[in-house]
Scaffold this motif. Structure first.
Motif, PDB file in Angstrom:
ATOM      1  N   ALA A  70       0.849  -1.186   0.000  1.00 42.32           N
ATOM      2  CA  ALA A  70       0.000   0.000   0.000  1.00 42.32           C
ATOM      3  C   ALA A  70       0.889   1.242   0.000  1.00 42.32           C
ATOM      4  N   VAL A  71       0.707   2.084  -0.991  1.00 40.86           N
ATOM      5  CA  VAL A  71       1.466   3.333  -1.103  1.00 40.86           C
ATOM      6  C   VAL A  71       0.471   4.487  -1.112  1.00 40.86           C
ATOM      7  N   SER A  72       0.737   5.506  -0.317  1.00 41.92           N
ATOM      8  CA  SER A  72      -0.190   6.625  -0.205  1.00 41.92           C
ATOM      9  C   SER A  72       0.243   7.785  -1.084  1.00 41.92           C
ATOM     10  N   ALA A  73      -0.716   8.679  -1.350  1.00 45.19           N
ATOM     11  CA  ALA A  73      -0.401   9.887  -2.109  1.00 45.19           C
ATOM     12  C   ALA A  73       0.618  10.745  -1.360  1.00 45.19           C
ATOM     13  N   GLU A  74       0.563  10.703  -0.026  1.00 42.54           N
ATOM     14  CA  GLU A  74       1.515  11.470   0.763  1.00 42.54           C
ATOM     15  C   GLU A  74       2.936  10.923   0.603  1.00 42.54           C
ATOM     16  N   GLN A  75       3.062   9.604   0.532  1.00 45.55           N
ATOM     17  CA  GLN A  75       4.383   9.011   0.304  1.00 45.55           C
ATOM     18  C   GLN A  75       4.939   9.420  -1.063  1.00 45.55           C
ATOM     19  N   VAL A  76       4.072   9.444  -2.046  1.00 50.48           N
ATOM     20  CA  VAL A  76       4.506   9.855  -3.383  1.00 50.48           C
ATOM     21  C   VAL A  76       4.969  11.305  -3.347  1.00 50.48           C
ATOM     22  N   LYS A  77       4.178  12.151  -2.712  1.00 52.14           N
ATOM     23  CA  LYS A  77       4.516  13.578  -2.646  1.00 52.14           C
ATOM     24  C   LYS A  77       5.846  13.799  -1.941  1.00 52.14           C
ATOM     25  N   SER A  78       6.063  13.086  -0.842  1.00 51.41           N
ATOM     26  CA  SER A  78       7.301  13.288  -0.072  1.00 51.41           C
ATOM     27  C   SER A  78       8.526  12.742  -0.794  1.00 51.41           C
TER      28      SER A  78
END
Length: 422
Positions: free
Chosen positions: A68-76
């Motif tokens: 599971a990968v979140s949009a926040e992880q992508v942004k950071s």
């Protein structure tokens, strides 16, 4: 016989392969079985005993599931100053809901592209790990840049990898770039956790006539990752392809990069830096195949090795009999910062034509003491002086990255490493 080398060990793994691309997968399986994992004395893996490493690190040889990968992880994870489109992957699987919709570029899962000529560029009989990927990858991504398209913003391939101990991550990427099109790809990975997993990546790039393609990559996997990548490109008439590869981390890493120059006035460029410490082992195997007259290739790889790290460079340039007027350059330079660091370098030329300009060479040495003394004599402390000299050594490769944000990111990573370690 060790566990991994027994044929029945792989039967369950290969049997779990999806049913799509049946003929492609059959070819991959047959090629994998016929080659087998590299033996200790295998010439192509002479200084990189990856079979032993896999046997000791990968106990559970099974496909890794997406995390599971979140949009926040992508942004950071995005590079500071980056302005472009992002394609997100989790353990090799494409995540469309977190990815950009790229205007003018077709992006889809490979599972919907049965007519794609997988394995026609990165041929499975050239490397057993390319064969393994072709036989058992779960799915992949298809990227098509249409004819005459000028993709001004870079496309970032952002991969999150974090498999459980012993699992296998197998990204599969097919990129085709139409005639007279221009595009830049950035390849970046983010490691989630420090488990020992096997990353086995294959990227096939088909460039059209007069296309311009850049492929910039930073390898900064977790320290326990074992990685093999096969990246191969077909370069047509009047086309230009430039690769820059920076290797900074990983347990044992093998990079196979091949350029096939298939048209006159084509140009292939391969640049790389491996900046290693600890016990990291990075093996760069490159291959340039000149098949047609009036083509050019340039290759420059540089290594900085500290502690007990090990670097391997094996570069091959083939000039076929019909490839007159070829211009090929190859150079590998290395600096060893420790008595325990090792590098094995072997630049090679195989020339069957008689009207060519080809050169190759390698160097292995230490920091220039006179230059170090010169800087110290002008008030620069020794640690800073060493960092400056090493950065200047690496800078010749870094300047080949035309995309500013990615170049700045690479420079920052290298400066951090040089400043904190050396």
């Amino acid at each position: 016989m060790s566990t991994l080398t027994q044929q029945d060990t792989f039967q369950a793994f290969l049997a779990a392969s999806p049913s799509n691309f049946p003929s492609v997968r059959t070819t991959g399986k047959e090629s994998f079985i016929s080659q087998g994992l590299p033996a200790v004395k295998a010439e192509e893996y002479k200084f990189t005993n990856i079979t032993k490493k896999l046997e000791s690190s990968i106990q559970n040889f099974s496909p890794a599931l997406p995390l599971a990968v979140s949009a926040e992880q992508v942004k950071s994870a995005l590079i500071e100053g980056f302005e472009g489109d992002v394609l997100v992957f989790s353990n090799g699987s494409f995540v469309p809901e977190l990815s950009s919709k790229i205007e003018g570029v077709e992006v889809s899962l490979l599972s919907g592209k049965e007519d794609t000529a997988l394995g026609s560029i990165a041929k499975p009989n050239k490397d057993v790990f390319a064969a393994l990927n072709q036989a058992s990858f779960q799915d992949g991504i298809f990227i098509s840049v249409p004819k005459k398209a000028q993709i001004e913003k870079p496309i970032l391939l952002l991969s999150f990898n974090g498999a459980n101990a012993g699992q296998v991550v197998q990204p599969r990427v097919w990129i085709q770039v139409g005639d007279f099109a221009e595009v830049t790809f950035l390849d970046q990975s983010v490691s989630l956790g420090e488990q020992s997993y096997f990353l086995n990546k294959v990227v096939e790039i088909k460039g059209g006539i007069n296309s311009q393609i850049n492929y910039y990559r930073i390898q900064n996997e977790g320290k326990n990752c074992v990685e093999v990548s096969n990246i191969e490109t077909d370069i047509q008439k009047d086309a230009k392809f430039t690769s820059v590869n920076l290797s900074l981390s990983g347990d044992m890493v093998r990079n196979n990069l091949s350029l096939n120059l298939l048209g006159s006035n084509s140009e292939g460029n391969m640049y790389g830096i491996y900046l290693l410490n600890g016990k990291s082992h990075v093996d760069n195997h490159t291959n340039v195949d000149h098949t047609i007259p009036h083509a050019e290739s340039n290759e420059l790889y540089k290594g900085i090795l500290a502690d007990q790290s090990r670097g391997v460079f094996n570069g091959k340039i083939f000039v076929r009999q019909d490839a007159q007027k070829t211009n090929a350059f190859q150079q590998n330079n290395n600096i060893l910062l420790s008595e325990d660091a090792i590098v094995n370098t072997k630049p090679q030329l195989e020339i069957w034509a008689d009207d060519v300009k080809c050169s190759h060479g390698c160097t292995v040495g230490q920091l220039d003491e006179e230059a170090l003394f010169y800087l110290q004599a002008r008030g620069i402390d020794k640690l800073t002086a060493k960092g400056l000299l090493l950065y200047a050594f690496a800078g010749e490769v870094l300047e080949k990255i035309e995309e500013e944000s990615f170049r700045n990111y690479a420079v920052g990573l290298i400066q951090d490493r040089l400043g904190s370690k050396f």
